[in-house]
Design an enzyme around this catalytic site. Sequence first.
Site, short mmCIF file in Angstrom:
data_model
loop_
_atom_site.label_atom_id
_atom_site.label_comp_id
_atom_site.label_asym_id
_atom_site.label_seq_id
_atom_site.Cartn_x
_atom_site.Cartn_y
_atom_site.Cartn_z
N ASN A 5 -12.87 -3.68 2.24
CA ASN A 5 -13.87 -2.62 2.32
C ASN A 5 -14.80 -2.71 1.12
OD1 ASN A 5 -12.88 -1.37 4.73
ND2 ASN A 5 -11.21 -0.46 3.54
N ASP A 42 0.85 -1.19 0.00
CA ASP A 42 0.00 0.00 0.00
C ASP A 42 0.89 1.24 0.00
OD1 ASP A 42 -3.22 0.50 0.92
OD2 ASP A 42 -1.82 2.20 1.10
N ILE A 43 0.51 2.23 -0.79
CA ILE A 43 1.31 3.44 -0.93
C ILE A 43 1.26 4.30 0.33
CG2 ILE A 43 -0.43 5.02 -1.91
CD1 ILE A 43 1.66 5.62 -4.14
N HIS A 53 -10.19 -5.50 -3.42
CA HIS A 53 -8.85 -5.73 -2.90
C HIS A 53 -8.91 -6.12 -1.44
CE1 HIS A 53 -9.88 -1.47 -2.67
NE2 HIS A 53 -9.23 -1.44 -1.52
N GLU A 100 -12.23 3.08 -1.57
CA GLU A 100 -11.75 4.18 -2.43
C GLU A 100 -11.52 3.71 -3.86
OE1 GLU A 100 -8.15 5.50 -0.57
OE2 GLU A 100 -9.18 6.24 1.22
N VAL A 101 -11.02 2.49 -4.01
CA VAL A 101 -10.69 1.99 -5.33
C VAL A 101 -11.64 0.84 -5.66
CG1 VAL A 101 -8.89 1.00 -6.80
CG2 VAL A 101 -8.26 2.61 -4.97
N HIS A 150 -6.83 -6.02 2.09
CA HIS A 150 -5.70 -5.43 2.82
C HIS A 150 -5.13 -6.51 3.74
CE1 HIS A 150 -6.82 -1.04 2.16
NE2 HIS A 150 -7.96 -1.63 1.88
#
Length: 115
Positions: A87, A30-31, A100, A95-96, A102
């Site tokens: 999420n 993760d960025i 995905h 958000e995306v 985490h």
Amino acid sequence: MADTIFGKIVRGELEADVVYQDDLVTAFRDIQPKAPVHILIVPNDPVETVAHVEPRHEAALGRMFTVARKLAEEEGIAEDGFRLIVNTRDQAGQEVYHLHMHLLGGRSLGPMLSR
Ligand code: AMP
């Protein structure tokens, strides 16, 4: 579904710290990490959210868990414990819109939710 930054990372069109890739899934750091280990695991063929999941996605979604286990071991967090989060949509703060998982660990993560 619309292309996202994660689709570009899967295809190698956007730079990312990719830690694993196979025919079904890609994992990258993760960025904006929220813990010492914070890795995102995504299906290569995009699905928008868990609310869009169908039986044909089962192979990739199952692979996400075996890759989570493998990466947790490699990152040294399997024994102490880690958290997997997916999420879904607005109220979960997604958000995306490329599903995905985490993978978080490396410190005590506290209660699952704050009020
Ligand atoms: P979510 O809120 O569940 O949709 O999580 C999206 C996550 O993607 C956030 O933790 C972001 O920090 C992360 N993220 C956004 N852009 C990138 C990127 N280019 N590379 C890696 N992680 C990213």
